[in-house]
Scaffold this motif. Structure first.
Motif, PDB file in Angstrom:
ATOM      1  N   UNK A   1       5.534  -6.564  11.326  1.00  0.00           N
ATOM      2  CA  UNK A   1       4.319  -5.997  11.904  1.00  0.00           C
ATOM      3  C   UNK A   1       3.174  -6.036  10.896  1.00  0.00           C
ATOM      4  N   UNK A   2       1.949  -6.252  11.333  1.00  0.00           N
ATOM      5  CA  UNK A   2       0.825  -6.312  10.385  1.00  0.00           C
ATOM      6  C   UNK A   2       0.377  -4.930   9.921  1.00  0.00           C
ATOM      7  N   UNK A   3      -0.048  -4.861   8.679  1.00  0.00           N
ATOM      8  CA  UNK A   3      -0.733  -3.668   8.187  1.00  0.00           C
ATOM      9  C   UNK A   3      -2.165  -3.674   8.722  1.00  0.00           C
ATOM     10  N   UNK A   4      -2.766  -2.497   8.791  1.00  0.00           N
ATOM     11  CA  UNK A   4      -4.144  -2.428   9.279  1.00  0.00           C
ATOM     12  C   UNK A   4      -5.150  -2.803   8.191  1.00  0.00           C
ATOM     13  N   UNK A   5      -5.018  -2.217   6.995  1.00  0.00           N
ATOM     14  CA  UNK A   5      -5.947  -2.491   5.900  1.00  0.00           C
ATOM     15  C   UNK A   5      -5.148  -2.672   4.627  1.00  0.00           C
ATOM     16  N   UNK A   6      -5.267  -3.850   4.016  1.00  0.00           N
ATOM     17  CA  UNK A   6      -4.581  -4.146   2.763  1.00  0.00           C
ATOM     18  C   UNK A   6      -5.599  -4.639   1.745  1.00  0.00           C
ATOM     19  N   UNK A   7      -5.693  -3.921   0.628  1.00  0.00           N
ATOM     20  CA  UNK A   7      -6.609  -4.303  -0.443  1.00  0.00           C
ATOM     21  C   UNK A   7      -5.803  -4.452  -1.731  1.00  0.00           C
ATOM     22  N   UNK A   8      -5.518  -5.691  -2.160  1.00  0.00           N
ATOM     23  CA  UNK A   8      -4.755  -5.904  -3.394  1.00  0.00           C
ATOM     24  C   UNK A   8      -5.665  -5.995  -4.606  1.00  0.00           C
TER      25      UNK A   8
ATOM     26  N   UNK B   1      -3.236   2.094   5.610  1.00  0.00           N
ATOM     27  CA  UNK B   1      -4.044   1.684   4.462  1.00  0.00           C
ATOM     28  C   UNK B   1      -3.137   1.505   3.255  1.00  0.00           C
ATOM     29  N   UNK B   2      -3.030   0.272   2.777  1.00  0.00           N
ATOM     30  CA  UNK B   2      -2.258  -0.054   1.579  1.00  0.00           C
ATOM     31  C   UNK B   2      -3.263  -0.472   0.502  1.00  0.00           C
ATOM     32  N   UNK B   3      -3.472   0.402  -0.483  1.00  0.00           N
ATOM     33  CA  UNK B   3      -4.611   0.271  -1.388  1.00  0.00           C
ATOM     34  C   UNK B   3      -4.134   0.154  -2.832  1.00  0.00           C
ATOM     35  N   UNK B   4      -4.449  -0.978  -3.456  1.00  0.00           N
ATOM     36  CA  UNK B   4      -4.074  -1.237  -4.841  1.00  0.00           C
ATOM     37  C   UNK B   4      -5.340  -1.473  -5.661  1.00  0.00           C
ATOM     38  N   UNK B   5      -5.329  -1.032  -6.914  1.00  0.00           N
ATOM     39  CA  UNK B   5      -6.471  -1.316  -7.780  1.00  0.00           C
ATOM     40  C   UNK B   5      -6.989  -0.070  -8.477  1.00  0.00           C
ATOM     41  N   UNK B   6      -8.318   0.071  -8.543  1.00  0.00           N
ATOM     42  CA  UNK B   6      -8.887   1.185  -9.296  1.00  0.00           C
ATOM     43  C   UNK B   6     -10.243   1.604  -8.733  1.00  0.00           C
ATOM     44  N   UNK B   7     -10.583   2.849  -8.998  1.00  0.00           N
ATOM     45  CA  UNK B   7     -11.889   3.417  -8.649  1.00  0.00           C
ATOM     46  C   UNK B   7     -12.115   3.395  -7.129  1.00  0.00           C
ATOM     47  N   UNK B   8     -11.243   4.092  -6.440  1.00  0.00           N
ATOM     48  CA  UNK B   8     -11.354   4.252  -4.986  1.00  0.00           C
ATOM     49  C   UNK B   8     -11.920   5.633  -4.669  1.00  0.00           C
TER      50      UNK B   8
END
Length: 292
Positions: free
Chosen positions: A133-140, A160-167
């Motif tokens: 199944x697809x995720x709705x929002x993915x930010x790598x 929401x699958x959120x990776x990184x910094x300064x969110x």
């Protein structure tokens, strides 16, 4: 002003005007009538516009879209950005279907905001294996991201699958059915450095707000989680989580209230430390606090 400065000013002005005209042209091509596939028009508009404002009060049907750096997507009140049919979803037979919204690794200065709705149309996917199944929002590996005020509705899988910094994640609302209907519909999953989550309201079918390893420097405050697994730390690969605060939050009818979890055999170094749960209101939680 020197001749060089005047020339630069004129070139900049002309480029800005040309981009503005291009944005207006592509935006005018959007049907957003709740039936037409607007994917190509939306992607063209995202490429042309520094800020794409979807038509107010309309429903735009789309398949996967790619966002980019230095971009704002605004979804006004009563506007819906809705995922298309699962039978036409790209890559749907692969190990994971393409996300509804995503961005390339290294994306920076990205904003999604507005009082409208992103609808994942998840009901057509819930009978499928969750791995497809697809995720709705993915930010790598994104940096300097603002997510503000919109509603995320019925994601097929993670919202929401959120990776990184300064969110900065402010006022976002999430709604999906409970686990027995919509399993694996995590609300907000974060992994990285420097996340501030404030005023969110998450009702879903799995982890509500989840801090995954490796992550540090997180503040979650003034937020509500309902029905899902509560305020969660874990799991992931190596356990490396530090400086996490959940403050002034409420858990309503969640499986757990405050939950720190590990997988069987998961390595524990360097570990989990400097975690604070402060002023948490637990309302009819089957398990108020759990470590497992």
């Amino acid at each position: 002003m020197t001749r060089l400065s005047i020339a630069f000013f004129l070139l900049t002005t002309l480029a800005t005007a040309a981009r503005s005209d291009s944005c207006e042209i592509t935006t005018n091509r959007l049907a957003c009538d709740g039936a037409t596939d607007d994917t190509a028009a939306l992607q063209a508009a995202l490429a042309a516009c520094d800020e794409l404002v979807l038509p107010a009060g309309k429903t735009c049907i789309s398949y996967p879209l790619t966002l980019s750096s230095h971009q704002t997507l605004t979804i006004p009140a009563r506007t819906v950005l809705k995922a298309g049919a699962s039978t036409r979803w790209p890559n749907a037979s692969a190990s994971h279907a393409l996300p509804f919204l995503s961005a390339p690794k290294g994306t920076t200065n990205l904003t999604i905001r507005g009082a409208g709705t992103i609808d994942g149309a998840g009901e057509q996917w819930y009978g499928h294996n969750s791995s497809a199944r697809p995720h709705m929002l993915t930010l790598p590996n994104a940096t300097h991201v603002l997510l503000e005020d919109f509603l995320m509705l019925n994601s097929p899988d993670f919202h929401a699958e959120l990776h990184g910094s300064h969110y900065r994640i402010y006022g976002v609302r999430i709604r999906s059915p409970p686990f027995d209907i919509a399993p694996n519909t995590d609300g907000i999953d974060i992994q990285g450095v420097d996340f501030h989550i404030r005023g969110v309201d998450v009702e879903n079918g799995d982890d509500s707000i989840c801090v995954k390893s490796p992550t540090r420097d997180v503040l979650v405050e003034d937020s509500i989680v309902r029905q899902g697994n509560g305020l969660v730390i874990g799991t992931g690969g190596h356990t490396n989580v530090s400086n996490i605060t959940f403050r002034n939050c409420t858990a309503v009818r969640t499986v757990f209230g405050c939950h720190i979890k590990f997988k069987d055999g998961q390595k524990g170094k360097p570990g989990v430390w400097n975690v604070t749960y402060e002023d948490i209101n637990l309302s009819v939680c089957p398990q108020l606090f759990a470590l497992n």
